[in-house]
Design a protein around this motif. Structure first.
Motif, PDB file in Angstrom:
ATOM      1  N   ASP A  83       4.058   3.498   5.657  1.00  0.00           N
ATOM      2  CA  ASP A  83       4.790   4.827   5.499  1.00  0.00           C
ATOM      3  C   ASP A  83       5.426   3.840   4.182  1.00  0.00           C
ATOM      4  O   ASP A  83       6.055   4.541   3.863  1.00  0.00           O
ATOM      5  CB  ASP A  83       5.716   5.109   6.421  1.00  0.00           C
ATOM      6  CG  ASP A  83       5.720   6.087   6.319  1.00  0.00           C
ATOM      7  OD1 ASP A  83       5.052   7.117   5.333  1.00  0.00           O
ATOM      8  OD2 ASP A  83       6.574   7.054   6.659  1.00  0.00           O
ATOM      9  N   GLU A  97       8.563  13.890  10.332  1.00  0.00           N
ATOM     10  CA  GLU A  97       8.683  13.667   9.140  1.00  0.00           C
ATOM     11  C   GLU A  97       9.135  13.945   7.644  1.00  0.00           C
ATOM     12  O   GLU A  97      10.459  13.819   7.437  1.00  0.00           O
ATOM     13  CB  GLU A  97       8.063  11.753   9.822  1.00  0.00           C
ATOM     14  CG  GLU A  97       8.668  11.401   8.153  1.00  0.00           C
ATOM     15  CD  GLU A  97       8.871  11.133   7.355  1.00  0.00           C
ATOM     16  OE1 GLU A  97       9.998  10.037   7.198  1.00  0.00           O
ATOM     17  OE2 GLU A  97       8.758  11.606   6.100  1.00  0.00           O
ATOM     18  N   GLU A  98       8.055  15.063   7.503  1.00  0.00           N
ATOM     19  CA  GLU A  98       7.866  15.605   5.786  1.00  0.00           C
ATOM     20  C   GLU A  98       9.727  16.299   5.399  1.00  0.00           C
ATOM     21  O   GLU A  98       9.355  17.420   4.795  1.00  0.00           O
ATOM     22  CB  GLU A  98       7.075  15.800   5.340  1.00  0.00           C
ATOM     23  CG  GLU A  98       6.090  15.270   5.323  1.00  0.00           C
ATOM     24  CD  GLU A  98       6.588  13.458   4.354  1.00  0.00           C
ATOM     25  OE1 GLU A  98       7.302  13.825   3.756  1.00  0.00           O
ATOM     26  OE2 GLU A  98       5.535  12.682   4.012  1.00  0.00           O
ATOM     27  N   HIS A 117       3.582   9.149  11.239  1.00  0.00           N
ATOM     28  CA  HIS A 117       4.399  10.796  11.644  1.00  0.00           C
ATOM     29  C   HIS A 117       2.281  11.233  10.333  1.00  0.00           C
ATOM     30  O   HIS A 117       1.963  10.806   9.636  1.00  0.00           O
ATOM     31  CB  HIS A 117       4.655  11.350  10.297  1.00  0.00           C
ATOM     32  CG  HIS A 117       5.108  10.769   9.293  1.00  0.00           C
ATOM     33  ND1 HIS A 117       4.584  11.690   7.879  1.00  0.00           N
ATOM     34  CD2 HIS A 117       5.444  10.254   8.173  1.00  0.00           C
ATOM     35  CE1 HIS A 117       4.862  11.792   6.566  1.00  0.00           C
ATOM     36  NE2 HIS A 117       5.132  10.486   6.231  1.00  0.00           N
ATOM     37  N   ASP A 157       0.112   8.747   2.607  1.00  0.00           N
ATOM     38  CA  ASP A 157       1.553   9.319   2.983  1.00  0.00           C
ATOM     39  C   ASP A 157       1.589  10.415   4.227  1.00  0.00           C
ATOM     40  O   ASP A 157       1.187  11.744   3.850  1.00  0.00           O
ATOM     41  CB  ASP A 157       2.652   9.692   2.129  1.00  0.00           C
ATOM     42  CG  ASP A 157       3.687  10.241   2.910  1.00  0.00           C
ATOM     43  OD1 ASP A 157       4.331   9.637   3.803  1.00  0.00           O
ATOM     44  OD2 ASP A 157       5.196  10.480   1.754  1.00  0.00           O
ATOM     45  N   ASP A 158       1.142   9.969   5.613  1.00  0.00           N
ATOM     46  CA  ASP A 158       0.774   8.571   6.314  1.00  0.00           C
ATOM     47  C   ASP A 158      -0.615   9.001   6.895  1.00  0.00           C
ATOM     48  O   ASP A 158      -0.741   7.763   7.796  1.00  0.00           O
ATOM     49  CB  ASP A 158       1.892   8.483   7.143  1.00  0.00           C
ATOM     50  CG  ASP A 158       2.198   7.304   7.798  1.00  0.00           C
ATOM     51  OD1 ASP A 158       1.695   6.506   6.929  1.00  0.00           O
ATOM     52  OD2 ASP A 158       2.747   7.384   8.987  1.00  0.00           O
TER      53      ASP A 158
HETATM   54 MN    MN Z   1       5.886   8.898   4.673  1.00  0.00          MN
END
Ligand code: MN
Ligand code: BES
Ligand code: MN
Length: 465
Positions: free
Chosen positions: A187, A160-161, A88, A127-128
């Motif tokens: 990740d 993703e977050e 991501h 991340d990431d």
């Molecule tokens: Mn991540």
């Protein structure tokens, strides 16, 4: 021999490979905050350009109902296996900003005790973006040294977050083009730079927001105090009642579907090196905390949890205001383990929370995003390839561990594409992901780029068998 060529290429391009990542880290791709929409898109565009430069075909920003997925592929031979790479490009918000030692989107390299060769300090470094970009650079390396042994497809998402709300439908809509043999994701983390490990599971997530409503307005805490329920007091009591004296969760039915791990498995999990004193020292806590009867590895890997992420209400300005607030709020998350289900647990929580509220208040419980827990087999060609690759570059066989975090899309990869994911993480838990001063070791970054091509090599060989 092959790895020597690859190492050589990496050595010669070290500086550029680092600078490109630093450039990516300068773009604040915060998916949760709509003020950063243009930056998230700019990051997607940058990743797309880098994939094209690295030699990928059919590179595009594939639209979703939210931020686009960066897609790209290299098909060298349809008869060969295909690795699907997921990562991501979005990051967490950087706040609280005043706790950063340097601005979150102006990457700097500093040495730390765990990263004596230096670490990149920036939001998203571990991340990431840093871990995702290792795959782009490993791909470039294989292209340049003519050593890509199989097909590869990239899908790098930008949500993703915030729980990947649009990636599920995107996978379903793109099933044909996403045909492959394994999913490769960096990740997650390893135990330490001299102790490689591979996560063989991730926890799921049920995330709730609760509101406790008392009187119809804020009241004078002297005039009414003692006679009317204070929603903050009540909320605190309700939250406290979710754990018993052994830190076991009290919600009826909460553990019903939790798979009991065998003693043998628990022994294996606890065999991984862990230094309790270092752990406490890193966090500056006097002691660890958790469910009685379980080790820290178990508490953060194979056991479910309930935690308050934020709590607010009443007066929090300067000085003192004597007020009995009308409302109190909290965000509460539960980490889930196999075979718990996020919808079921959300309902169980909602029922419980409503049932324990006294008549003096009203309670509203709203579920946010969720995700399912997953387990990864260590017997698959994918896991074996990852293990062999790390053994070559670290000189040590990686130990199987369980990741406490969540990557909700992994369960959907299994459900929709029938594919297992290999959690090929290279970060450290202490790299401050989601926290101020997030960082990623230069050692980890380069080690990842060196190790990933070996995964491709071993996977291609094992897949044939
Ligand atoms: Mn991540
Ligand atoms: N990369 C993390 C997940 C992670 C980190 C797993 C370390 C294992 C070890 C991911 O970006 C993340 O933060 N996921 C969120 C879930 C999401 C729904 C916001 C999480 O775990 O809180
Ligand atoms: Mn994250």
């Amino acid at each position: 021999m092959e790895n020597a060529t690859n190492k050589n290429y990496l050595e010669q391009n070290k500086e550029r490979v680092l600078n490109e990542l630093l450039d990516l880290l300068k773009i604040p791709s915060i998916s949760a905050d709509s003020n950063y929409k243009a930056d998230v898109l700019k990051t997607a565009e940058a990743v797309k350009q880098r994939l094209i430069e690295a030699g990928a075909d059919k590179v595009e920003l594939s639209a979703t109902n939210g931020f686009p997925v960066v897609y790209g592929e290299k098909i060298i031979d349809p008869a060969k296996p295909t690795v699907l790479v997921y990562g991501h490009y979005d990051v967490q918000p950087a706040d609280p900003l005043d706790l950063w030692d340097s601005p979150p989107f102006e990457p700097v390299i500093k040495k730390t005790a765990l990263h004596p060769d230096g670490a990149i300090f920036a939001r998203g470094s571990c991340d990431d973006k840093g871990q995702m970009y290792m795959h782009v650079k490993a791909f470039e390396l294989m292209m340049k040294t003519n050593s890509l042994p199989c097909n590869v497809k990239f899908m790098i998402e930008g949500e993703e977050e915030v729980g990947s709300p649009n990636l599920g439908p995107w996978i379903v809509a793109n099933k044909d083009r996403l045909k492959g043999d394994v999913i490769l994701i960096s990740d997650t983390s390893i135990i330490a730079n001299d102790t490689p490990s591979i996560d063989t599971g991730l926890r799921g997530l049920a995330y709730m927001e609760v509101e406790v409503i008392g009187p119809n307005r804020d009241l004078h805490s002297g005039v009414y105090g003692g006679g009317v329920a204070n929603p903050i007091n009540i909320l605190c009591k309700m939250i406290a009642s979710c754990h018993d004296e052994n830190n076991h969760i009290t919600i009826p039915g909460f553990y019903d579907k939790v798979k009991t791990e065998t003693d043998e498995y628990r022994k294996e999990l606890n065999a991984a090196p862990f230094n309790l004193e270092d752990y406490k020292k890193d966090l500056e806590v006097g002691d660890v905390w958790g469910e009685k009867g379980y080790t820290t590895f178990e508490r953060t890997g194979i056991r479910p949890t309930l935690d308050v992420n934020g709590i607010w209400g009443g007066y929090i300005g300067e000085g003192a205001k004597t007020v009995l607030p009308s409302k109190a709020f909290a965000k509460i998350s539960m980490r889930l383990v196999p075979d718990q289900n996020s919808d079921e647990i959300s309902k169980i929580f909602q029922n419980y929370f409503e049932s324990i509220a006294p008549k003096s208040v009203k309670v509203i419980v709203k579920p946010h995003h969720g995700g399912e827990p997953i387990k990864v087999s260590t017997n698959s060609p994918g896991y074996q390839a990852a293990s062999l690759a790390m053994t070559e570059t670290y000189g040590k066989k990686p130990v199987p561990t369980r990741g406490g975090g969540s990557i909700p899309i992994v369960a959907l990869f299994k459900k929709e594409l029938g594919l297992d994911s290999i959690l090929f993480g290279f970060g450290l838990d202490s790299d401050a992901l989601h926290s101020p001063n997030e960082h990623y070791g230069l050692f980890n970054y380069y080690k990842g780029i060196e190790t990933i091509p070996l995964f491709y090599k071993h996977f291609t060989q094992l897949h044939k068998k």
